[in-house]
Design a protein around this motif. Structure first.
Motif, short mmCIF file in Angstrom:
data_model
loop_
_atom_site.label_atom_id
_atom_site.label_comp_id
_atom_site.label_asym_id
_atom_site.label_seq_id
_atom_site.Cartn_x
_atom_site.Cartn_y
_atom_site.Cartn_z
N LEU A 65 24.70 35.29 33.43
CA LEU A 65 23.65 35.38 32.42
C LEU A 65 23.66 36.75 31.75
O LEU A 65 23.54 36.85 30.52
CB LEU A 65 22.29 35.11 33.08
CG LEU A 65 21.06 35.08 32.18
CD1 LEU A 65 21.20 34.01 31.10
CD2 LEU A 65 19.82 34.84 33.01
N ALA A 66 23.86 37.80 32.53
CA ALA A 66 23.91 39.15 31.98
C ALA A 66 25.07 39.32 31.01
O ALA A 66 24.95 39.96 29.97
CB ALA A 66 24.01 40.17 33.11
N ALA A 67 26.22 38.73 31.33
CA ALA A 67 27.39 38.84 30.47
C ALA A 67 27.18 38.15 29.13
O ALA A 67 27.68 38.60 28.11
CB ALA A 67 28.61 38.25 31.18
N LYS A 68 26.42 37.07 29.13
CA LYS A 68 26.19 36.30 27.90
C LYS A 68 25.04 36.87 27.07
O LYS A 68 24.96 36.61 25.87
CB LYS A 68 25.86 34.84 28.26
CG LYS A 68 27.01 34.11 28.90
CD LYS A 68 26.56 32.73 29.36
CE LYS A 68 27.65 32.06 30.17
NZ LYS A 68 27.17 30.85 30.83
N ASP A 81 14.79 31.44 27.06
CA ASP A 81 15.46 30.25 26.52
C ASP A 81 16.84 30.07 27.14
O ASP A 81 17.24 28.97 27.48
CB ASP A 81 15.59 30.34 25.00
CG ASP A 81 14.28 30.09 24.28
OD1 ASP A 81 13.27 29.79 24.95
OD2 ASP A 81 14.26 30.20 23.04
N ALA A 82 17.57 31.17 27.30
CA ALA A 82 18.91 31.09 27.89
C ALA A 82 18.84 30.55 29.31
O ALA A 82 19.64 29.70 29.70
CB ALA A 82 19.57 32.47 27.87
N SER A 83 17.86 31.00 30.08
CA SER A 83 17.75 30.51 31.45
C SER A 83 17.31 29.06 31.50
O SER A 83 17.71 28.30 32.38
CB SER A 83 16.82 31.40 32.28
OG SER A 83 15.51 31.34 31.81
N ILE A 84 16.52 28.62 30.53
CA ILE A 84 16.12 27.21 30.45
C ILE A 84 17.34 26.34 30.15
O ILE A 84 17.53 25.28 30.74
CB ILE A 84 15.01 27.01 29.41
CG1 ILE A 84 13.70 27.61 29.93
CG2 ILE A 84 14.83 25.53 29.07
CD1 ILE A 84 12.59 27.70 28.91
N VAL A 85 18.20 26.81 29.26
CA VAL A 85 19.42 26.06 28.93
C VAL A 85 20.31 25.96 30.17
O VAL A 85 20.85 24.90 30.48
CB VAL A 85 20.17 26.72 27.75
CG1 VAL A 85 21.55 26.12 27.57
CG2 VAL A 85 19.35 26.58 26.47
N ILE A 86 20.46 27.06 30.90
CA ILE A 86 21.27 27.06 32.12
C ILE A 86 20.68 26.08 33.14
O ILE A 86 21.41 25.30 33.76
CB ILE A 86 21.37 28.48 32.71
CG1 ILE A 86 22.23 29.35 31.79
CG2 ILE A 86 21.95 28.46 34.12
CD1 ILE A 86 22.16 30.83 32.11
#
Length: 127
Positions: A65-68, A81-86
């Protein structure tokens, strides 16, 4: 239904920062949301296991997640939002139908596709 940790944080922030002259109405809304968090923690139907999300916050997943995140930030995608998608992808890979209940078109567009029903031929047992 799954209550993503990101939704807990974001919703809690919005409730706490809501401008209202009536603190009792804010307390009632906060209590309703606290009840939902408790239902999720206790797996009260229709809520799924909340603790299953912890695998997404372990070392390798957090590094991923940190890299993205730098590119996502440029694209104005929040960490929430990124963590919800993951999390959605995680459940999709496990065979669940995933739907993001949001009015955010950008987040909704990242929703995994619905599962494909088995074809008649593929649903036959092989002997």
């Amino acid at each position: 239904m799954v209550l993503p940790l990101a939704a807990v944080i974001e919703t809690g922030n919005h409730i706490a920062q809501a401008k209202t002259a009536n603190s009792e109405s804010k307390r009632l809304i906060a209590q309703k949301f606290a009840d939902i968090m408790t239902y999720a923690a206790d797996e009260t139907t229709p809520w799924a296991k909340f603790r299953e999300q912890i695998v997404l916050w372990e070392e390798e997943a957090l590094k991923s997640l940190a890299a993205k995140f730098p590119n996502q930030a440029v694209e104005k995608t929040s960490m929430g939002d990124a963590s919800i998608v993951i999390l959605g992808r995680h459940y999709h890979q496990k065979g669940f139908h995933v739907e993001f209940l949001t009015d955010d078109d950008k987040l909704k567009s990242q929703e995994p596709p619905p599962p494909q029903p088995p074809t008649r031929r593929s649903s036959r047992r092989k002997e």
